[in-house]
Design a protein around this motif. Structure first.
Motif, PDB file in Angstrom:
ATOM      1  N   GLY A  17      50.297  37.180  44.584  1.00 43.24           N
ATOM      2  CA  GLY A  17      50.424  36.396  45.893  1.00 43.24           C
ATOM      3  C   GLY A  17      49.039  35.812  46.314  1.00 43.24           C
ATOM      4  N   VAL A  18      47.778  36.390  45.893  1.00 40.51           N
ATOM      5  CA  VAL A  18      46.505  35.884  46.592  1.00 40.51           C
ATOM      6  C   VAL A  18      46.387  34.514  45.858  1.00 40.51           C
ATOM      7  N   PRO A  19      45.983  33.587  46.766  1.00 40.62           N
ATOM      8  CA  PRO A  19      45.840  31.983  46.434  1.00 40.62           C
ATOM      9  C   PRO A  19      44.604  32.058  45.423  1.00 40.62           C
ATOM     10  N   GLU A  20      44.737  30.988  44.610  1.00 45.49           N
ATOM     11  CA  GLU A  20      43.693  30.861  43.590  1.00 45.49           C
ATOM     12  C   GLU A  20      42.193  30.773  44.366  1.00 45.49           C
ATOM     13  N   THR A  21      42.327  29.963  45.302  1.00 45.91           N
ATOM     14  CA  THR A  21      41.219  29.790  46.211  1.00 45.91           C
ATOM     15  C   THR A  21      40.370  30.928  46.511  1.00 45.91           C
ATOM     16  N   LEU A  22      41.120  32.054  46.588  1.00 44.37           N
ATOM     17  CA  LEU A  22      40.630  33.396  47.263  1.00 44.37           C
ATOM     18  C   LEU A  22      40.459  34.457  46.247  1.00 44.37           C
ATOM     19  N   THR A  23      40.462  33.830  44.800  1.00 43.58           N
ATOM     20  CA  THR A  23      40.113  34.817  43.920  1.00 43.58           C
ATOM     21  C   THR A  23      38.658  34.540  43.453  1.00 43.58           C
ATOM     22  N   PHE A  24      38.155  34.990  42.280  1.00 40.58           N
ATOM     23  CA  PHE A  24      36.853  34.561  41.743  1.00 40.58           C
ATOM     24  C   PHE A  24      36.625  33.795  40.529  1.00 40.58           C
ATOM     25  N   GLN A  25      35.573  33.298  40.384  1.00 42.28           N
ATOM     26  CA  GLN A  25      35.351  32.793  38.997  1.00 42.28           C
ATOM     27  C   GLN A  25      34.622  33.871  38.100  1.00 42.28           C
ATOM     28  N   ILE A  26      35.125  34.046  36.952  1.00 38.86           N
ATOM     29  CA  ILE A  26      34.764  35.174  35.827  1.00 38.86           C
ATOM     30  C   ILE A  26      33.205  35.126  36.045  1.00 38.86           C
ATOM     31  N   ASP A  27      32.330  33.896  35.885  1.00 38.59           N
ATOM     32  CA  ASP A  27      30.877  34.179  35.890  1.00 38.59           C
ATOM     33  C   ASP A  27      30.141  34.627  37.373  1.00 38.59           C
ATOM     34  N   SER A  28      31.217  34.687  38.096  1.00 41.13           N
ATOM     35  CA  SER A  28      30.543  35.044  39.752  1.00 41.13           C
ATOM     36  C   SER A  28      30.340  36.448  39.442  1.00 41.13           C
ATOM     37  N   LEU A  29      31.168  37.228  38.546  1.00 49.58           N
ATOM     38  CA  LEU A  29      31.113  38.653  38.611  1.00 49.58           C
ATOM     39  C   LEU A  29      30.158  38.811  37.153  1.00 49.58           C
ATOM     40  N   TYR A  30      30.818  38.482  36.006  1.00 50.43           N
ATOM     41  CA  TYR A  30      30.168  38.850  34.881  1.00 50.43           C
ATOM     42  C   TYR A  30      28.732  38.340  34.794  1.00 50.43           C
ATOM     43  N   GLU A  31      28.478  37.244  35.081  1.00 51.79           N
ATOM     44  CA  GLU A  31      27.067  36.810  34.988  1.00 51.79           C
ATOM     45  C   GLU A  31      26.334  36.981  36.161  1.00 51.79           C
ATOM     46  N   ARG A  32      27.024  37.631  37.285  1.00 53.75           N
ATOM     47  CA  ARG A  32      26.350  38.055  38.591  1.00 53.75           C
ATOM     48  C   ARG A  32      25.630  36.673  39.244  1.00 53.75           C
ATOM     49  N   GLN A  51      31.586  36.659  46.102  1.00 51.23           N
ATOM     50  CA  GLN A  51      32.952  35.900  45.888  1.00 51.23           C
ATOM     51  C   GLN A  51      33.785  36.862  45.122  1.00 51.23           C
ATOM     52  N   ALA A  52      33.214  37.819  44.566  1.00 49.16           N
ATOM     53  CA  ALA A  52      33.878  38.825  43.729  1.00 49.16           C
ATOM     54  C   ALA A  52      34.308  39.680  44.872  1.00 49.16           C
ATOM     55  N   TYR A  53      33.462  40.423  45.643  1.00 45.23           N
ATOM     56  CA  TYR A  53      34.284  41.469  46.634  1.00 45.23           C
ATOM     57  C   TYR A  53      34.973  40.934  47.593  1.00 45.23           C
ATOM     58  N   CYS A  54      34.837  39.649  47.968  1.00 40.45           N
ATOM     59  CA  CYS A  54      35.704  38.945  49.063  1.00 40.45           C
ATOM     60  C   CYS A  54      37.227  38.823  48.369  1.00 40.45           C
ATOM     61  N   ALA A  55      37.049  38.451  46.996  1.00 35.88           N
ATOM     62  CA  ALA A  55      38.363  38.509  46.124  1.00 35.88           C
ATOM     63  C   ALA A  55      39.308  39.811  46.457  1.00 35.88           C
ATOM     64  N   ILE A  56      38.421  41.020  46.174  1.00 36.45           N
ATOM     65  CA  ILE A  56      39.021  42.348  46.059  1.00 36.45           C
ATOM     66  C   ILE A  56      39.614  42.635  47.460  1.00 36.45           C
ATOM     67  N   ARG A  57      38.903  42.192  48.477  1.00 34.29           N
ATOM     68  CA  ARG A  57      39.263  42.447  49.820  1.00 34.29           C
ATOM     69  C   ARG A  57      40.681  41.576  49.937  1.00 34.29           C
ATOM     70  N   ASN A  58      40.769  40.430  49.662  1.00 33.60           N
ATOM     71  CA  ASN A  58      41.924  39.700  49.819  1.00 33.60           C
ATOM     72  C   ASN A  58      43.024  40.093  49.052  1.00 33.60           C
ATOM     73  N   PHE A  59      42.718  40.671  47.787  1.00 25.89           N
ATOM     74  CA  PHE A  59      43.808  41.393  47.148  1.00 25.89           C
ATOM     75  C   PHE A  59      44.402  42.669  47.998  1.00 25.89           C
ATOM     76  N   GLY A  60      43.411  43.420  48.599  1.00 25.58           N
ATOM     77  CA  GLY A  60      43.861  44.485  49.355  1.00 25.58           C
ATOM     78  C   GLY A  60      44.630  44.104  50.773  1.00 25.58           C
ATOM     79  N   MET A  61      44.303  42.867  51.284  1.00 20.79           N
ATOM     80  CA  MET A  61      45.103  42.575  52.438  1.00 20.79           C
ATOM     81  C   MET A  61      46.353  41.948  52.024  1.00 20.79           C
ATOM     82  N   GLU A  62      46.680  41.411  50.751  1.00 16.11           N
ATOM     83  CA  GLU A  62      47.758  40.923  50.316  1.00 16.11           C
ATOM     84  C   GLU A  62      48.692  42.223  49.988  1.00 16.11           C
ATOM     85  N   ALA A  63      48.187  43.231  49.468  1.00 16.42           N
ATOM     86  CA  ALA A  63      48.839  44.473  49.340  1.00 16.42           C
ATOM     87  C   ALA A  63      49.438  45.118  50.282  1.00 16.42           C
ATOM     88  N   GLU A  64      48.533  45.366  51.646  1.00 17.08           N
ATOM     89  CA  GLU A  64      48.776  45.912  52.790  1.00 17.08           C
ATOM     90  C   GLU A  64      49.834  44.916  53.781  1.00 17.08           C
TER      91      GLU A  64
END
Length: 207
Positions: A114-129, A134-147
């Motif tokens: 249920g997290v919108p694509e615009t609120l996730t992260f691009q792979i390179d944002s985390l993998y290539e640092r 963007q990565a931790y914001c996406a994790i937060r959005n995942f948590g908010m969706e779960a709750e």
């Protein structure tokens, strides 16, 4: 060429400066509570650079994020972590491809949940640092969706998702409001901000 390198370094510096160590730490603490995995984030707290490095090294291979997803999504959405993608390879190129694939699977599960694509992260944002923010914001959005799910009954860890405030007006009310001038129009009054609170572990298994 030299100018391009300088611009790239400036861009990297901007991203590093935007990194919020407290927010990244909060994400790691939440992941630890949900998964039960040993994540000694306290060992780096208080040092922004160390938190940034720890956040990156802990999550970049995708294993922990996929475990997180399996602790939250319904059974029918579970990730098969026995597949080839989750087997470590001694071949550096193969392992790099699998790490990226795991991150991609995690992002797909966030969107499926249920997290919108615009609120996730691009792979390179985390993998290539290139953009850990963007990565931790996406994790937060995942948590908010779960709750936000009706099945969630635990102590809230993240701020509430913005909920639609649907109102119904009669035709008479709409006509009356047409002649009213908004008193805040042209002003900047009325703005406010609110803080966030920490919570406790919980499991979400229903959609």
């Amino acid at each position: 060429m030299e100018k391009e390198e300088e611009e790239e370094e400036e861009e990297i510096e901007k991203v590093d400066n935007a990194f919020d160590a407290d927010e990244a730490t909060k994400c790691l603490v939440w992941i630890r509570e949900i998964t039960g995995e040993d994540i000694p984030v306290e060992s780096v707290m208080g040092d922004k650079q160390k938190v940034s490095e720890f956040f990156y090294e802990t999550l970049k291979d995708g294993f922990l994020l996929c475990r997180l997803a399996n602790c939250i999504v319904p059974e029918e959405m579970q990730i098969n972590m026995k597949s080839l993608t989750f087997k470590k390879s001694s071949n550096e190129a193969f392992e790099s491809a699998r790490e990226r694939a795991r991150l991609e699977i995690f992002c797909e599960k966030m969107m499926e949940f249920g997290v919108p694509e615009t609120l996730t992260f691009q792979i390179d944002s985390l993998y290539e640092r290139t953009n850990l923010v963007q990565a931790y914001c996406a994790i937060r959005n995942f948590g908010m969706e779960a709750e936000s799910r009706p099945s969630f009954t635990g102590e809230r860890f993240w701020p509430k998702k913005a909920e639609e405030n649907r109102r119904t007006f009669t035709e008479e009310q709409l006509r009356a409001s047409a002649g009213v001038i908004n008193l805040q129009m042209g002003t900047n009054k009325g703005a406010s901000q609110s803080g966030m609170t920490f919570g406790k572990q919980r499991m979400i298994t229903e959609k």
